[in-house]
Write a protein that holds these residues in place. Structure first.
Motif, PDB file in Angstrom:
ATOM      1  N   VAL A  51      77.028  20.594  69.330  1.00 17.55           N
ATOM      2  CA  VAL A  51      75.918  20.475  68.390  1.00 17.55           C
ATOM      3  C   VAL A  51      76.412  20.559  66.943  1.00 17.55           C
ATOM      4  CG1 VAL A  51      73.789  21.571  67.574  1.00 17.55           C
ATOM      5  CG2 VAL A  51      74.248  21.367  70.029  1.00 17.55           C
ATOM      6  N   ASP A  52      77.264  21.526  66.660  1.00 14.97           N
ATOM      7  CA  ASP A  52      77.740  21.704  65.287  1.00 14.97           C
ATOM      8  C   ASP A  52      78.477  20.459  64.802  1.00 14.97           C
ATOM      9  OD1 ASP A  52      77.407  24.923  65.415  1.00 14.97           O
ATOM     10  OD2 ASP A  52      78.376  24.163  67.222  1.00 14.97           O
ATOM     11  N   ARG A  53      79.305  19.925  65.682  1.00 12.68           N
ATOM     12  CA  ARG A  53      80.032  18.703  65.339  1.00 12.68           C
ATOM     13  C   ARG A  53      79.092  17.544  65.065  1.00 12.68           C
ATOM     14  NH1 ARG A  53      85.270  18.113  69.282  1.00 12.68           N
ATOM     15  NH2 ARG A  53      86.438  19.839  68.377  1.00 12.68           N
ATOM     16  N   SER A  54      78.024  17.489  65.859  1.00 14.75           N
ATOM     17  CA  SER A  54      77.071  16.406  65.676  1.00 14.75           C
ATOM     18  C   SER A  54      76.387  16.519  64.316  1.00 14.75           C
ATOM     19  CB  SER A  54      76.026  16.435  66.792  1.00 14.75           C
ATOM     20  OG  SER A  54      76.638  16.196  68.043  1.00 14.75           O
ATOM     21  N   ASP A  90      84.613  10.416  76.976  1.00 17.22           N
ATOM     22  CA  ASP A  90      84.284  11.178  75.769  1.00 17.22           C
ATOM     23  C   ASP A  90      83.507  10.279  74.833  1.00 17.22           C
ATOM     24  OD1 ASP A  90      85.346  13.570  76.423  1.00 17.22           O
ATOM     25  OD2 ASP A  90      87.094  13.443  75.110  1.00 17.22           O
ATOM     26  N   LEU A  91      82.322  10.742  74.421  1.00 13.78           N
ATOM     27  CA  LEU A  91      81.621  10.003  73.383  1.00 13.78           C
ATOM     28  C   LEU A  91      82.206  10.428  72.053  1.00 13.78           C
ATOM     29  CD1 LEU A  91      78.118   8.789  72.963  1.00 13.78           C
ATOM     30  CD2 LEU A  91      79.117  10.096  71.084  1.00 13.78           C
ATOM     31  N   GLU A  92      82.749   9.461  71.325  1.00 13.89           N
ATOM     32  CA  GLU A  92      83.386   9.754  70.049  1.00 13.89           C
ATOM     33  C   GLU A  92      82.758   8.895  68.957  1.00 13.89           C
ATOM     34  OE1 GLU A  92      87.795  10.851  71.789  1.00 13.89           O
ATOM     35  OE2 GLU A  92      87.459   8.813  71.107  1.00 13.89           O
ATOM     36  N   VAL A  93      82.749   9.426  67.752  1.00 13.20           N
ATOM     37  CA  VAL A  93      82.209   8.677  66.626  1.00 13.20           C
ATOM     38  C   VAL A  93      83.246   8.664  65.524  1.00 13.20           C
ATOM     39  CG1 VAL A  93      80.355   8.530  64.923  1.00 13.20           C
ATOM     40  CG2 VAL A  93      79.837   9.283  67.237  1.00 13.20           C
ATOM     41  N   LYS A  94      83.338   7.521  64.879  1.00 15.06           N
ATOM     42  CA  LYS A  94      84.330   7.345  63.829  1.00 15.06           C
ATOM     43  C   LYS A  94      83.934   8.165  62.598  1.00 15.06           C
ATOM     44  CE  LYS A  94      85.791   3.030  63.483  1.00 15.06           C
ATOM     45  NZ  LYS A  94      85.701   1.641  62.999  1.00 15.06           N
ATOM     46  N   THR A  95      84.869   8.948  62.095  1.00 15.40           N
ATOM     47  CA  THR A  95      84.634   9.706  60.862  1.00 15.40           C
ATOM     48  C   THR A  95      85.863   9.573  59.975  1.00 15.40           C
ATOM     49  OG1 THR A  95      85.685  11.783  61.527  1.00 15.40           O
ATOM     50  CG2 THR A  95      83.402  11.448  62.234  1.00 15.40           C
ATOM     51  N   SER A  96      85.791  10.188  58.813  1.00 11.23           N
ATOM     52  CA  SER A  96      86.933  10.138  57.902  1.00 11.23           C
ATOM     53  C   SER A  96      88.130  10.881  58.485  1.00 11.23           C
ATOM     54  CB  SER A  96      86.552  10.753  56.561  1.00 11.23           C
ATOM     55  OG  SER A  96      86.234  12.121  56.736  1.00 11.23           O
ATOM     56  N   LEU A  97      87.886  11.737  59.466  1.00 13.31           N
ATOM     57  CA  LEU A  97      88.963  12.503  60.085  1.00 13.31           C
ATOM     58  C   LEU A  97      89.488  11.817  61.333  1.00 13.31           C
ATOM     59  CD1 LEU A  97      87.149  15.942  59.828  1.00 13.31           C
ATOM     60  CD2 LEU A  97      89.082  15.228  58.433  1.00 13.31           C
ATOM     61  N   TRP A 147      88.508   9.593  65.004  1.00 13.72           N
ATOM     62  CA  TRP A 147      87.444   9.633  66.018  1.00 13.72           C
ATOM     63  C   TRP A 147      87.150  11.073  66.373  1.00 13.72           C
ATOM     64  CZ3 TRP A 147      84.638   5.456  67.565  1.00 13.72           C
ATOM     65  CH2 TRP A 147      85.148   4.197  67.212  1.00 13.72           C
ATOM     66  N   LEU A 148      85.896  11.451  66.255  1.00 14.44           N
ATOM     67  CA  LEU A 148      85.491  12.824  66.500  1.00 14.44           C
ATOM     68  C   LEU A 148      84.785  12.916  67.852  1.00 14.44           C
ATOM     69  CD1 LEU A 148      85.164  15.719  65.325  1.00 14.44           C
ATOM     70  CD2 LEU A 148      83.001  14.942  64.335  1.00 14.44           C
ATOM     71  N   GLU A 149      85.313  13.818  68.690  1.00 15.84           N
ATOM     72  CA  GLU A 149      84.769  13.983  70.030  1.00 15.84           C
ATOM     73  C   GLU A 149      83.476  14.787  69.969  1.00 15.84           C
ATOM     74  OE1 GLU A 149      87.776  15.620  72.514  1.00 15.84           O
ATOM     75  OE2 GLU A 149      86.337  16.242  74.046  1.00 15.84           O
ATOM     76  N   LEU A 150      82.379  14.169  70.396  1.00 16.04           N
ATOM     77  CA  LEU A 150      81.079  14.846  70.290  1.00 16.04           C
ATOM     78  C   LEU A 150      80.506  15.254  71.643  1.00 16.04           C
ATOM     79  CD1 LEU A 150      79.302  12.657  67.612  1.00 16.04           C
ATOM     80  CD2 LEU A 150      80.450  14.830  67.297  1.00 16.04           C
ATOM     81  N   VAL A 151      80.692  14.417  72.629  1.00 19.79           N
ATOM     82  CA  VAL A 151      80.109  14.714  73.940  1.00 19.79           C
ATOM     83  C   VAL A 151      81.153  14.441  75.026  1.00 19.79           C
ATOM     84  CG1 VAL A 151      78.178  14.307  75.503  1.00 19.79           C
ATOM     85  CG2 VAL A 151      77.913  13.820  73.066  1.00 19.79           C
ATOM     86  N   ALA A 152      81.431  15.448  75.820  1.00 22.07           N
ATOM     87  CA  ALA A 152      82.302  15.253  76.964  1.00 22.07           C
ATOM     88  C   ALA A 152      81.418  14.909  78.158  1.00 22.07           C
ATOM     89  CB  ALA A 152      83.103  16.519  77.241  1.00 22.07           C
TER      90      ALA A 152
END
Length: 498
Positions: A361-364, A307-314, A316-321
RNA sequence: GCGGCCGUCGUCUAGCCUGGACUAGGACGUGGGCUUUCCGAGCCCGCAACCCGGGUUCAAAUCCCGGCGGCCGCACCA
């Protein structure tokens, strides 16, 4: 106020995204509209996806139907595996996940394969009752996360697709034959998917109707390491978080494949491509990770998942499986449809395997807003890479008077066909600049008194606030070039540390 | 779906507890005017809201019930 709240407030107040059907009180959650700026931002993001992934890698894009016939999902496994067993209390109406309830009460794990009646029997045998009111529980039924639709007057059973990739699998052979006739072949699609979530939350992060950008790479598993494209990125700094590790480490594709962490060169290459994509959108490498999933976490069709994840205030947010789906999909569609979807590669007839990059896409877009909507002591700026800005150029008369206004309007009318442009003549010039900063507009063209004399205008740069003087006749080419250079800068940033 | 908290102009909020002086106030926004003439200046005049339905009451933004929605937790996931 959290960053999430701040971003949502910004998005709502500028009409970037907002809830669907909001004038009707009963509108269900999980549906969102993209407003004027949101649509442009999304279009720019999609253009980046096409440029950095699709065209760069010579992928082939299709656009499939959102409604697909029932047997597609019989084959894909979604009719069975995308449905949770539930039971309802006859007393208070509480609904439980039947399997989870049994596991919770008895510590006996309930295999996915069990039928509804078998699970019902387990409930009864163990005397399990409602945890809320101790009432009697109903027979087990299934809640399927797909939206069922009926087609035509006969009401034929069909479903809104829960992922965009099924049409790629179904269409594979035709596209293969009409295009390259060669493996590997990367097919992709961007569009809506639909999932009837039990509890949609967090605005565009968890919707019932959402955009996916999916890439399905068809390859011969025996030749997954004979992959020339791998060479150019073999020393890239992948941010990998292997199983049982709690943080990501930099690993090159060469090392990862040699140690067996990533199963082959083809997969390693595509993991680089997707990580690099986010870096080029302006996301810091240290905020990105590719997290390996264990068999518990993986989707039912996957045999290797990152899972490609990016650190956010919430968190790690899963962006790409990123899933190695093996030959699961084509084999299943062959079984259920009765069609032969195998191809000949290297003299041998095979069913291709599939590696998938399934992007939310929306998450990105949320991620971009959260990472790039920045306030310092003086200004609030949406620091999008210039080529992602929803408004590319604004045109202002220094003051709203006679000849200045006329010339500014003429320049705006000339630019608006080629760029997403904005015209404003109200209030002070400083205020207009600041408003454009907040929306991420990279360039502001101002018509001043000198413009009337020598035909030049000023172009203000969003990040530096510096201005250059440009003949109005050259504006179009200059702005075009500045936007082009922005792609180049993103490129430098992405490659800089590798 | 459950539990907890919550729902007032486009946005943020005051008012709610203790029902009536609320033709619901302010800030930002926004439309117009004056002024200004390169970095969120000033003044004037406008626009704009009590989530929906029912109940209690002479009277409901305020109290009660239901629905819908939001946030957090459980579960599920791109």
């Amino acid at each position: 106020m959290t960053s999430y709240e701040r971003v949502l407030r910004f998005a709502l107040s500028k009409g970037i995204v907002f809830p669907s059907c909001e004038i009707y009180g009963e509108a269900p959650a999980g549906f969102w509209e993209y407003g004027p700026l949101g649509v442009r931002l999304r279009n720019r993001f999609i253009e980046a996806w096409r440029r950095e992934l699709v065209r760069r890698d010579e992928m082939i894009e299709i656009d499939g139907s959102q409604i697909m016939t029932k047997r597609v999902f019989l084959a894909s496994g979604h009719l069975e595996s995308f449905a949770d067993p539930i039971t309802k209390c006859r007393g208070c109406g509480s609904i439980f996940r039947a399997d989870k309830l049994i596991e919770e009460k008895t510590n006996i794990s309930v295999p996915e394969r069990l039928s509804d009646s078998e699970i019902s029997m387990m409930l009864e045998d163990r005397g399990i009752r409602c945890t809320n009111c101790n009432g009697e529980l109903s027979e087990v039924t299934r809640f399927n996360m797909m939206f069922k639709v009926s087609v035509g007057p006969s009401g034929d059973e069909a479903y809104l697709r829960p992922e965009t990739c099924q049409s790629i699998f179904v269409d594979f052979l035709r596209i293969y034959k009409t295009t390259t006739n060669k493996l590997p072949l990367a097919l992709c699609q961007i569009g809506k998917s639909f999932r009837n979530e039990i509890s949609p939350r967090q605005s565009i992060l968890r919707q019932r109707e959402f955009y996916q950008a999916e890439i399905e790479v068809f390859f011969n598993p025996k030749k997954a390491d004979e992959f020339d494209k791998f060479e150019q990125y073999k020393d890239y700094a992948l941010m990998l978080q292997p199983l049982n590790e709690d943080k990501a480490v930099k690993v090159t594709p060469s090392e990862a494949v040699a140690s067996g962490l990533i199963s082959n060169r083809l997969i390693a290459y595509y993991l680089v491509l997707i990580q690099r994509f986010y870096e080029r959108l302006g996301i810091n490498r240290e905020s990105v990770r590719l997290r390996q999933l264990d068999s518990e976490e993986r989707a039912f069709y996957a045999r290797e998942s990152w899972d490609l994840e990016v650190k956010t205030s919430l968190g790690w947010l899963e962006l790409v499986a990123c899933n190695n789906r093996g030959d699961y999909d084509l084999t299943r569609h062959m079984e259920v449809s009765g069609q032969d979807l195998s191809v000949v590669d290297d003299g041998e007839r095979i069913v291709p395997h599939v590696f998938e990059l399934s992007m939310g896409v929306d998450r990105s877009l949320y991620l971009l807003l959260e990472h790039l909507y920045l306030t310092d002591s003086k200004r609030t700026i949406l620091r999008l890479p210039y080529h992602l800005a929803p408004i590319q150029v604004a045109v202002f008369p220094l003051v709203d008077k006679g000849e200045l206004t006329k010339l500014a309007e003429r320049i705006y009318n000339d630019l608006k066909v080629d760029f997403d442009s904005f015209y404003d003549s109200r209030e002070s010039i400083g205020r207009r600049y600041r408003k454009m900063d907040e929306l991420g507009t990279p360039f502001c063209v101002t018509v001043d008194h000198q413009s009337l004399e020598d035909g030049t205008v000023t172009v203000r740069d969003r990040d530096t606030m510096s201005q250059i003087r440009v003949p109005a006749s050259e504006l179009k080419q200059r702005i075009q070039r500045l936007l082009e250079e922005s792609w180049g800068r993103a490129c430098d940033r992405g490659l800089g540390e590798s």
